[in-house]
Design a protein around this motif. Structure first.
Motif, PDB file in Angstrom:
ATOM      1  N   MET A   1      24.832  28.315  28.969  1.00 47.08           N
ATOM      2  CA  MET A   1      23.718  27.376  28.936  1.00 47.08           C
ATOM      3  C   MET A   1      23.841  26.454  27.722  1.00 47.08           C
ATOM      4  N   GLY A   2      23.825  25.143  27.949  1.00 43.89           N
ATOM      5  CA  GLY A   2      23.973  24.194  26.856  1.00 43.89           C
ATOM      6  C   GLY A   2      22.739  24.155  25.980  1.00 43.89           C
ATOM      7  N   SER A   3      22.957  24.004  24.737  1.00 43.76           N
ATOM      8  CA  SER A   3      21.821  23.948  23.811  1.00 43.76           C
ATOM      9  C   SER A   3      21.227  22.547  23.841  1.00 43.76           C
ATOM     10  N   THR A   4      19.935  22.501  23.743  1.00 45.01           N
ATOM     11  CA  THR A   4      19.248  21.207  23.718  1.00 45.01           C
ATOM     12  C   THR A   4      18.729  20.958  22.318  1.00 45.01           C
ATOM     13  N   LYS A   5      18.932  19.755  21.855  1.00 46.38           N
ATOM     14  CA  LYS A   5      18.514  19.407  20.508  1.00 46.38           C
ATOM     15  C   LYS A   5      17.075  18.886  20.536  1.00 46.38           C
ATOM     16  N   ALA A   6      16.220  19.532  19.751  1.00 48.56           N
ATOM     17  CA  ALA A   6      14.811  19.113  19.734  1.00 48.56           C
ATOM     18  C   ALA A   6      14.708  17.737  19.104  1.00 48.56           C
ATOM     19  N   THR A   7      13.902  16.908  19.713  1.00 56.16           N
ATOM     20  CA  THR A   7      13.708  15.561  19.173  1.00 56.16           C
ATOM     21  C   THR A   7      12.306  15.444  18.608  1.00 56.16           C
ATOM     22  N   THR A   8      12.240  14.990  17.392  1.00 50.09           N
ATOM     23  CA  THR A   8      10.950  14.774  16.750  1.00 50.09           C
ATOM     24  C   THR A   8      10.854  13.317  16.371  1.00 50.09           C
ATOM     25  N   PRO A   9       9.701  12.729  16.542  1.00 55.61           N
ATOM     26  CA  PRO A   9       9.574  11.307  16.217  1.00 55.61           C
ATOM     27  C   PRO A   9       9.811  11.052  14.743  1.00 55.61           C
ATOM     28  N   SER A  10      10.639  10.073  14.436  1.00 57.69           N
ATOM     29  CA  SER A  10      10.907   9.740  13.035  1.00 57.69           C
ATOM     30  C   SER A  10       9.693   9.037  12.437  1.00 57.69           C
ATOM     31  N   SER A  11       9.666   9.016  11.100  1.00 57.33           N
ATOM     32  CA  SER A  11       8.526   8.376  10.438  1.00 57.33           C
ATOM     33  C   SER A  11       8.470   6.886  10.764  1.00 57.33           C
ATOM     34  N   SER A  12       9.669   6.250  10.894  1.00 56.38           N
ATOM     35  CA  SER A  12       9.669   4.824  11.208  1.00 56.38           C
ATOM     36  C   SER A  12       9.129   4.576  12.614  1.00 56.38           C
ATOM     37  N   HIS A  13       9.466   5.501  13.569  1.00 55.48           N
ATOM     38  CA  HIS A  13       8.947   5.365  14.930  1.00 55.48           C
ATOM     39  C   HIS A  13       7.436   5.573  14.944  1.00 55.48           C
ATOM     40  N   PHE A  14       6.983   6.528  14.149  1.00 57.45           N
ATOM     41  CA  PHE A  14       5.551   6.829  14.072  1.00 57.45           C
ATOM     42  C   PHE A  14       4.774   5.651  13.488  1.00 57.45           C
ATOM     43  N   LEU A  15       5.370   4.967  12.513  1.00 56.46           N
ATOM     44  CA  LEU A  15       4.693   3.865  11.838  1.00 56.46           C
ATOM     45  C   LEU A  15       4.919   2.510  12.504  1.00 56.46           C
ATOM     46  N   GLN A  16       5.734   2.474  13.563  1.00 55.69           N
ATOM     47  CA  GLN A  16       6.112   1.200  14.158  1.00 55.69           C
ATOM     48  C   GLN A  16       4.918   0.346  14.614  1.00 55.69           C
ATOM     49  N   PRO A  17       3.904   0.931  15.267  1.00 55.09           N
ATOM     50  CA  PRO A  17       2.747   0.097  15.651  1.00 55.09           C
ATOM     51  C   PRO A  17       2.069  -0.547  14.444  1.00 55.09           C
ATOM     52  N   LEU A  18       1.958   0.212  13.342  1.00 54.39           N
ATOM     53  CA  LEU A  18       1.336  -0.319  12.128  1.00 54.39           C
ATOM     54  C   LEU A  18       2.190  -1.430  11.523  1.00 54.39           C
ATOM     55  N   ILE A  19       3.503  -1.234  11.540  1.00 55.92           N
ATOM     56  CA  ILE A  19       4.423  -2.244  11.007  1.00 55.92           C
ATOM     57  C   ILE A  19       4.364  -3.518  11.843  1.00 55.92           C
ATOM     58  N   THR A  20       4.257  -3.357  13.153  1.00 57.29           N
ATOM     59  CA  THR A  20       4.168  -4.519  14.051  1.00 57.29           C
ATOM     60  C   THR A  20       2.897  -5.313  13.792  1.00 57.29           C
ATOM     61  N   ILE A  21       1.781  -4.609  13.640  1.00 55.11           N
ATOM     62  CA  ILE A  21       0.504  -5.289  13.341  1.00 55.11           C
ATOM     63  C   ILE A  21       0.594  -6.004  12.004  1.00 55.11           C
ATOM     64  N   ASP A  22       1.165  -5.332  11.006  1.00 55.93           N
ATOM     65  CA  ASP A  22       1.319  -5.917   9.678  1.00 55.93           C
ATOM     66  C   ASP A  22       2.126  -7.211   9.739  1.00 55.93           C
ATOM     67  N   ALA A  23       3.244  -7.170  10.466  1.00 54.92           N
ATOM     68  CA  ALA A  23       4.095  -8.356  10.584  1.00 54.92           C
ATOM     69  C   ALA A  23       3.369  -9.496  11.294  1.00 54.92           C
ATOM     70  N   SER A  24       2.600  -9.167  12.325  1.00 56.59           N
ATOM     71  CA  SER A  24       1.875 -10.199  13.082  1.00 56.59           C
ATOM     72  C   SER A  24       0.783 -10.842  12.240  1.00 56.59           C
TER      73      SER A  24
END
Length: 202
Positions: A1-24
């Motif tokens: 059985m192949g191992s699956t790598k857990a994916t966790t959202p990065s801080s940049s991905h988590f903050l992306q909506p805030l960064i987009t609003i800031d830029a706009s």
């Protein structure tokens, strides 16, 4: 059985909506005020808060007025604290400056980055420190102001705060920084002013 790598959202991905609003928001303010406010005034504010101007002034105050030496020391050390702290934060986050940032040549490598605003931190540091110095040494500062500037001390304190707020705001209007860069820089600068007054007086 192949191992699956857990994916966790990065801080940049988590903050992306805030960064987009800031830029706009930042682009909107820059576009809105560009045809209204004269560029030379915004550049004058920029130069007035440059480290290469404000730091020599603080050294001159220390050397020229011995009675102010104990008050000039936190001014000098606070400048250096701000330079190091803002540089470290910029090199940690490495946020690119706005793409519409016109013709800015960085003096040091850290100045290629946008977060937080060094000008905003510096002017809020100066305003906070001056406010605290005036509040606790009113007679000494008032005598100096009335002797050399000929203005009411209260108006000078108000003028310093107006200059600081206008200079911090100009960073967004010039396209040098995003709005959140300025807020973060202002917060850091105010803290530096408090630290300099309470802990860097010798």
């Amino acid at each position: 059985m192949g191992s699956t790598k857990a994916t966790t959202p990065s801080s940049s991905h988590f903050l992306q909506p805030l960064i987009t609003i800031d830029a706009s928001v930042s682009l909107f303010l820059h576009t809105l005020f560009k045809p209204i406010l004269p560029t030379f005034l915004l550049l004058l504010l920029e130069y007035s808060a440059d480290f290469r101007f404000s730091f020599p002034v603080s050294i001159s105050l220390f050397l020229a007025y011995p009675s102010f030496s104990s008050l000039a020391v936190p001014l000098i050390l606070g400048h250096l604290l701000d330079l190091v702290l803002i540089g470290l934060i910029k090199l940690t986050f490495r946020r690119a400056r706005p793409h519409y940032n016109p013709n800015m040549s960085a003096v040091v490598h850290a100045d290629n980055f946008s977060f937080p605003s060094g000008h905003a931190s510096r002017v809020l540091f100066l305003a906070t420190l001056f406010h605290l110095i005036f509040q606790h040494n009113e007679e000494l500062v008032s005598d100096f102001i009335q002797r050399w500037i000929k203005f009411e001390p209260g108006f000078v304190v108000l003028g310093v705060w107006v200059w600081a707020i206008m200079t911090a705001t100009s960073r967004v209007l010039l396209g040098r920084h995003f709005f959140f860069d300025v807020l973060a820089g202002a917060f850091v600068g105010a803290l530096e002013g408090i630290v300099a007054y309470r802990f860097l007086r010798f």
